[in-house]
Enzyme design. Structure first.
Site, PDB file in Angstrom:
ATOM      1  N   ASP A 241       1.783 -37.726   9.252  1.00 30.84           N
ATOM      2  CA  ASP A 241       0.701 -37.865  10.225  1.00 30.84           C
ATOM      3  C   ASP A 241      -0.601 -38.303   9.549  1.00 30.84           C
ATOM      4  O   ASP A 241      -0.795 -38.104   8.348  1.00 30.84           O
ATOM      5  CB  ASP A 241       0.425 -36.521  10.908  1.00 30.84           C
ATOM      6  CG  ASP A 241       1.479 -36.133  11.926  1.00 30.84           C
ATOM      7  OD1 ASP A 241       2.495 -36.846  12.045  1.00 30.84           O
ATOM      8  OD2 ASP A 241       1.286 -35.102  12.603  1.00 30.84           O
TER       9      ASP A 241
ATOM     10  N   HIS B   7       1.689 -35.097   5.635  1.00 26.07           N
ATOM     11  CA  HIS B   7       0.507 -35.900   5.937  1.00 26.07           C
ATOM     12  C   HIS B   7       0.241 -36.887   4.807  1.00 26.07           C
ATOM     13  O   HIS B   7       0.210 -36.486   3.642  1.00 26.07           O
ATOM     14  CB  HIS B   7      -0.711 -34.990   6.136  1.00 26.07           C
ATOM     15  CG  HIS B   7      -0.572 -34.048   7.292  1.00 26.07           C
ATOM     16  ND1 HIS B   7       0.192 -32.898   7.213  1.00 26.07           N
ATOM     17  CD2 HIS B   7      -1.072 -34.095   8.555  1.00 26.07           C
ATOM     18  CE1 HIS B   7       0.147 -32.272   8.397  1.00 26.07           C
ATOM     19  NE2 HIS B   7      -0.612 -32.978   9.212  1.00 26.07           N
TER      20      HIS B   7
END
Length: 224
Positions: free
Chosen positions: A34, A179
């Site tokens: 993400d 991430h």
């Protein structure tokens, strides 16, 4: 790690707003990232994935795609899947239904303009929908996605700790949340995530689990 009360609230929201948490039927582990694309860290993540011969799904933020469309295209060119994480990385309870719809539409358009790819999957920032944003997601024909394993790599923790959090939950169909940017988190760098990837990939290989994209997993499920 999120405070205990925040975790309870998130789980309650997941019950209210169901989404895919796993990719059952997939032959391997679905690795997801993400918050990118981020010029300071995404290229290093891509290099680590190349070394591990792994594929992943990147849930991209529209404002980041607009800032570096060439990097978004590079993710695709290197064999990975790109999907939607919204236009801005905002908490949905702060948005009206119309604002949420506009955020999703604007993010999807940024992704399409940069890569030519129409978003199929959507992961909300912080993994938290509001009733308005969930309604907007469904109205736009997007499939909502959460995760079944995470590395807590939005915090300042060591690579070994990230891997230790992920590895116990590696299984066929697991969806792993990581991430590739520190931009919306508490840590100064995504380097620990980069350094954790070889550890995660090595354990997945020992278990006979390839690292695949969400699109790969969905195609496999549709063939069954």
């Amino acid at each position: 790690m999120p405070h205990w009360s925040e975790q309870v609230d998130t789980l309650e929201r997941w019950r209210r707003f169901p989404a895919r948490e796993r990719a059952d039927g997939a032959p391997g582990v679905v690795l997801t990232f993400d918050d990118g694309p981020d010029r300071d860290s995404t290229p290093a993540v891509l290099d680590a994935l190349d070394t591990a011969e792994a594929r992943a799904t990147f849930f991209l933020v529209g404002e980041q795609v607009e800032a570096d469309p060439a990097l978004a295209r590079d993710i695709v060119a290197r064999g990975h899947d790109v999907q939607l994480h919204g236009y801005g990385h905002v908490e949905h309870e702060h948005l009206t239904t119309e604002e949420a719809r506009q955020d999703l539409e604007r993010g999807a358009q940024a992704l399409l303009d940069a890569t030519g790819i129409e978003a199929r999957f959507y992961r909300p920032p912080y993994g938290r929908f509001s009733s308005g944003s969930y309604e907007a997601c469904l109205a736009l024909g997007l499939e909502a996605v959460y995760w079944s394993a995470w590395g807590a790599d939005w915090e300042t923790i060591a690579p070994r700790r990230i891997a230790d959090l992920v590895i116990p939950d590696l299984s066929a169909g697991a969806v792993v949340l990581l991430h590739d940017s520190p931009r919306y988190s508490h840590r100064p760098s995504a380097r620990p995530t980069v350094e954790a990837l070889p550890l995660i990939a090595a354990r997945a290989a020992e278990l006979g689990l390839p690292l695949v994209t969400l699109a790969d997993a969905s195609r496999e499920r549709s063939r069954r």
